[in-house]
Design a protein around this motif. Structure first.
Motif, PDB file in Angstrom:
ATOM      1  N   ILE A  25      -8.626   0.898  -9.174  1.00 39.25           N
ATOM      2  CA  ILE A  25      -8.635  -0.229 -10.118  1.00 39.25           C
ATOM      3  C   ILE A  25      -8.219  -1.536  -9.422  1.00 39.25           C
ATOM      4  N   LEU A  26      -7.331  -1.451  -8.419  1.00 33.98           N
ATOM      5  CA  LEU A  26      -6.864  -2.709  -7.799  1.00 33.98           C
ATOM      6  C   LEU A  26      -7.998  -3.454  -7.083  1.00 33.98           C
ATOM      7  N   PRO A  27      -8.750  -2.815  -6.172  1.00 32.33           N
ATOM      8  CA  PRO A  27      -9.872  -3.558  -5.580  1.00 32.33           C
ATOM      9  C   PRO A  27     -10.973  -3.887  -6.594  1.00 32.33           C
ATOM     10  N   MET A  91       2.543  -6.923  -3.930  1.00 31.06           N
ATOM     11  CA  MET A  91       1.787  -5.711  -3.534  1.00 31.06           C
ATOM     12  C   MET A  91       0.809  -6.036  -2.419  1.00 31.06           C
ATOM     13  N   ARG A  92       0.564  -5.023  -1.610  1.00 31.22           N
ATOM     14  CA  ARG A  92      -0.325  -5.174  -0.466  1.00 31.22           C
ATOM     15  C   ARG A  92      -1.763  -5.462  -0.909  1.00 31.22           C
ATOM     16  N   SER A  93      -2.166  -4.867  -2.047  1.00 29.39           N
ATOM     17  CA  SER A  93      -3.562  -5.022  -2.474  1.00 29.39           C
ATOM     18  C   SER A  93      -3.908  -6.444  -2.856  1.00 29.39           C
ATOM     19  N   GLU A 117       7.415  -0.877   1.762  1.00 28.08           N
ATOM     20  CA  GLU A 117       7.755  -0.984   3.189  1.00 28.08           C
ATOM     21  C   GLU A 117       7.389   0.322   3.881  1.00 28.08           C
ATOM     22  N   LEU A 118       6.280   0.340   4.562  1.00 25.45           N
ATOM     23  CA  LEU A 118       5.855   1.576   5.242  1.00 25.45           C
ATOM     24  C   LEU A 118       5.698   1.296   6.734  1.00 25.45           C
ATOM     25  N   GLY A 119       6.551   0.400   7.264  1.00 20.51           N
ATOM     26  CA  GLY A 119       6.403  -0.012   8.660  1.00 20.51           C
ATOM     27  C   GLY A 119       5.499  -1.232   8.701  1.00 20.51           C
ATOM     28  N   ARG A 121       2.463  -3.467   8.533  1.00 17.05           N
ATOM     29  CA  ARG A 121       1.151  -3.281   7.891  1.00 17.05           C
ATOM     30  C   ARG A 121       0.356  -4.564   8.079  1.00 17.05           C
ATOM     31  N   PRO A 122      -0.171  -4.766   9.302  1.00 20.28           N
ATOM     32  CA  PRO A 122      -0.874  -6.019   9.583  1.00 20.28           C
ATOM     33  C   PRO A 122      -2.206  -6.109   8.829  1.00 20.28           C
ATOM     34  N   ILE A 123      -2.788  -7.328   8.812  1.00 17.76           N
ATOM     35  CA  ILE A 123      -4.101  -7.497   8.168  1.00 17.76           C
ATOM     36  C   ILE A 123      -5.123  -8.018   9.186  1.00 17.76           C
ATOM     37  N   ASP A 124      -4.871  -7.710  10.480  1.00 19.74           N
ATOM     38  CA  ASP A 124      -5.759  -8.208  11.539  1.00 19.74           C
ATOM     39  C   ASP A 124      -7.213  -7.762  11.354  1.00 19.74           C
ATOM     40  N   MET A 125      -7.414  -6.513  10.918  1.00 19.45           N
ATOM     41  CA  MET A 125      -8.802  -6.022  10.763  1.00 19.45           C
ATOM     42  C   MET A 125      -9.511  -6.745   9.622  1.00 19.45           C
ATOM     43  N   HIS A 126      -8.747  -7.053   8.559  1.00 17.12           N
ATOM     44  CA  HIS A 126      -9.342  -7.797   7.430  1.00 17.12           C
ATOM     45  C   HIS A 126      -9.811  -9.162   7.945  1.00 17.12           C
ATOM     46  N   LEU A 127      -8.905  -9.864   8.645  1.00 13.13           N
ATOM     47  CA  LEU A 127      -9.203 -11.234   9.061  1.00 13.13           C
ATOM     48  C   LEU A 127     -10.346 -11.255  10.071  1.00 13.13           C
ATOM     49  N   SER A 160     -11.792  -0.574  14.212  1.00 13.17           N
ATOM     50  CA  SER A 160     -11.145   0.245  15.251  1.00 13.17           C
ATOM     51  C   SER A 160     -10.421   1.437  14.615  1.00 13.17           C
ATOM     52  N   PHE A 161     -10.151   1.348  13.308  1.00 12.65           N
ATOM     53  CA  PHE A 161      -9.538   2.446  12.547  1.00 12.65           C
ATOM     54  C   PHE A 161     -10.151   2.366  11.148  1.00 12.65           C
ATOM     55  N   PRO A 162     -10.409   3.508  10.499  1.00  9.19           N
ATOM     56  CA  PRO A 162     -11.048   3.431   9.176  1.00  9.19           C
ATOM     57  C   PRO A 162     -10.081   2.964   8.092  1.00  9.19           C
ATOM     58  N   SER A 163      -9.719   1.691   8.145  1.00  9.01           N
ATOM     59  CA  SER A 163      -8.763   1.114   7.190  1.00  9.01           C
ATOM     60  C   SER A 163      -9.388   1.039   5.798  1.00  9.01           C
ATOM     61  N   VAL A 164      -8.649   1.533   4.815  1.00  7.46           N
ATOM     62  CA  VAL A 164      -9.111   1.504   3.425  1.00  7.46           C
ATOM     63  C   VAL A 164      -9.239   0.043   2.964  1.00  7.46           C
ATOM     64  N   GLY A 165      -8.165  -0.715   3.157  1.00  9.25           N
ATOM     65  CA  GLY A 165      -8.148  -2.093   2.658  1.00  9.25           C
ATOM     66  C   GLY A 165      -9.188  -2.961   3.351  1.00  9.25           C
ATOM     67  N   ALA A 166      -9.330  -2.825   4.671  1.00 14.21           N
ATOM     68  CA  ALA A 166     -10.302  -3.659   5.390  1.00 14.21           C
ATOM     69  C   ALA A 166     -11.718  -3.320   4.926  1.00 14.21           C
ATOM     70  N   THR A 305      -1.938  10.549   3.475  1.00  9.80           N
ATOM     71  CA  THR A 305      -0.562  10.078   3.722  1.00  9.80           C
ATOM     72  C   THR A 305       0.203   9.907   2.410  1.00  9.80           C
ATOM     73  N   ASP A 306      -0.514   9.551   1.333  1.00 11.32           N
ATOM     74  CA  ASP A 306       0.165   9.336   0.049  1.00 11.32           C
ATOM     75  C   ASP A 306       0.747  10.633  -0.521  1.00 11.32           C
ATOM     76  N   MET A 307       0.305  11.786  -0.029  1.00 10.86           N
ATOM     77  CA  MET A 307       0.855  13.061  -0.528  1.00 10.86           C
ATOM     78  C   MET A 307       1.910  13.647   0.400  1.00 10.86           C
ATOM     79  N   LEU A 372       6.921   3.824  -3.369  1.00  8.63           N
ATOM     80  CA  LEU A 372       6.262   4.489  -4.504  1.00  8.63           C
ATOM     81  C   LEU A 372       6.176   6.010  -4.355  1.00  8.63           C
ATOM     82  N   ARG A 373       5.522   6.483  -3.317  1.00  7.14           N
ATOM     83  CA  ARG A 373       5.311   7.944  -3.210  1.00  7.14           C
ATOM     84  C   ARG A 373       6.608   8.666  -2.840  1.00  7.14           C
ATOM     85  N   GLY A 374       7.448   7.994  -2.045  1.00  6.07           N
ATOM     86  CA  GLY A 374       8.755   8.571  -1.736  1.00  6.07           C
ATOM     87  C   GLY A 374       9.551   8.723  -3.019  1.00  6.07           C
TER      88      GLY A 374
END
Ligand code: EPU
Length: 418
Positions: A25-27, A91-93, A117-119, A121-127, A160-166, A305-307, A372-374
């Motif tokens: 729903i977010l995207p 939120m990141r989204s 906070e999951l370490g 979380r750059p947005i270089d691939m998006h940009l 370079s990585f199958p990023s969901v957000g990118a 990772t979310d599980m 959230l998941r933690g």
């Protein structure tokens, strides 16, 4: 600020209808700005991240109405292009709006997104993908000012990585771009397919979603639509772990079983019984859980990772030693320290967590959600533990789980929110 109070070891006996997927729903809400008209979305979860997305849409000048699980967005009169810092941080989204706003207005102002906070979380691939599609940007005083000279254009983009957000940002930017965009090594999550299906229902021309190459043929405009989001596979799986540690029986309605393959086989291997029917999945547990085989988090269709956190909570109750390797985020073990307050024996070495499970060790305690998941994993642990558990930091859990205390207590658990 909210907290959950749980009296553990109550057996489940009930039905839960699984909520709509947060990460769909977010995207999709970001995508509504591309349709210069009315979009009606069904099955939207009532969670705080959705409220944040609605607030962003309103800041942009869209009219948004919410009626229970249906959200109507009219973006005809959208006149904004800035997302305020406080909403970006929530939120990141929020970064998903970048591709969509840019495609609609040719200009966008954002700051770096927040979120759990999951370490790093750059947005270089998006940009860099959007730059390949014709965007230029400047970073100044923590703000990112983005623009296109004319309009966005198609490009061949290799991630370079199958990023969901990118992948989602490129989809949103590409549907109205001039020409064809091809994304290789893209993310294949069911939520990517859902976003593509939504955009196609508005007249976009996207093929290949769910595979590792997506083709987007740009169109001139998108039209009104009505759309229902898919069920949340992570919420569904979290409820399954809750039954696994507490015992009893739960029927989960509204499940797309193929989305859950990597999860169901592990839950079965741990000793729970799973029965699939036309209308959902039934899980039964007698609490005699066995350790998991090595669990490595991976992009879909690998183990999500979310599980990782809810499965770690479950492994604390199982006989034997389970080993987890977190490959997606570099700081996603903060729940482990809280689980240890409840008696868990967990050793963390970098990406690896080693859990020595024993149901007898797990007793109620006061713990704090850090993400959230933690946070959800602490609720799972509290449901299975002897005595009373207080989970503080409930606002993290409310980001993604709709009325979790209501759903769980209606199905037999003893949990209240204060
Ligand atoms: N990454 C970069 N640069 C980028 C983008 C990502 O280095 O430009 C890195 C990230 O730092 C991370 C990895 O790539 O190490 C994967 O990130 P990805 O972009 O795939 O994740 P995301 O889009 O930020 C979404 C979900 C997360 C879920 C991940 C992985 C949404 C709103 N969020 O995040 O969901 O964990 O994909 O599946 O879809 C959650 O629901 O609790 C949650 C965190």
């Amino acid at each position: 600020m909210s907290e959950y109070i749980i009296n553990g070891r109550k057996k489940f006996d009930g039905i839960i209808k699984v909520q709509g997927a947060k990460n769909s729903i977010l995207p999709i809400l970001a995508g509504t700005v591309l349709c210069q008209g009315k979009v009606i979305l069904h099955y939207c979860p009532q969670i705080s991240d959705v409220e944040t997305a609605i607030n962003i849409l309103r800041c942009l000048g869209c009219r948004v109405q919410r009626d229970n699980h249906t959200i109507t967005v009219d973006s005809k009169h959208m006149n904004g292009y800035t997302i305020p810092d406080e909403l970006m941080r929530e939120m990141r989204s929020s970064v998903m709006f970048l591709g969509a706003i840019l495609a609609r207005t040719g200009y966008a102002e954002i700051s770096l997104p927040g979120g759990c906070e999951l370490g790093a979380r750059p947005i270089d691939m998006h940009l860099s993908a959007l730059v390949q599609m014709g965007m230029t940007f400047e970073e100044n005083h923590g703000k990112i000012y983005c623009q296109t000279a004319n309009s966005l254009h198609g490009a061949n983009i290799h991630l370079s990585f199958p990023s969901v957000g990118a992948t989602e940002n490129i989809l949103l930017a590409g549907v109205l771009a001039k020409g064809t965009t091809i994304i290789t090594n893209c993310a294949r999550e069911p939520e990517i397919v859902d976003l593509a299906d939504f955009l196609n229902s508005c007249g976009a021309k996207i093929t290949g979603a769910g595979e590792s190459v997506i083709y987007i043929e740009g169109v001139d405009r998108l039209h009104d639509t009505q759309y229902s989001v898919i069920p949340d596979r992570i919420v569904c799986a979290t409820y399954m772990t809750a039954v696994a540690v507490s015992g009893g029986k739960l029927f989960l309605e509204n499940v797309i079983k193929p989305h859950m393959n990597s999860i169901l086989s592990l839950i079965e291997q741990s000793g729970c019984q799973i029965e699939e029917t036309k209308s959902g999945i039934c899980i039964q547990s007698d609490c005699q859980l066995q350790k998991f085989p090595l669990i490595r988090t991976m992009p879909y269709p690998g183990f999500p990772t979310d599980m990782q956190a809810p499965f770690m909570a479950m492994s604390c109750f199982a006989q034997g030693t389970s080993v987890f390797v977190e490959n997606i985020f570099d700081s996603r073990y903060r729940h482990a320290y809280e689980l240890c307050r409840m008696g868990a024996k967990i050793d963390i070495q970098g990406k690896v967590a080693i859990v020595e499970g024993n149901r007898k060790n797990m007793s109620g305690s006061t713990v704090e959600a850090k993400d959230l998941r933690g946070g959800a994993s602490l609720i799972v642990a509290g449901l299975g533990a002897e005595g009373t558990t207080v989970v503080k930091g409930g606002e993290y859990i409310e980001r993604g789980y709709e009325k979790i205390e209501e759903y769980l207590s209606n199905a037999g658990a003893d949990i209240v929110k204060i």
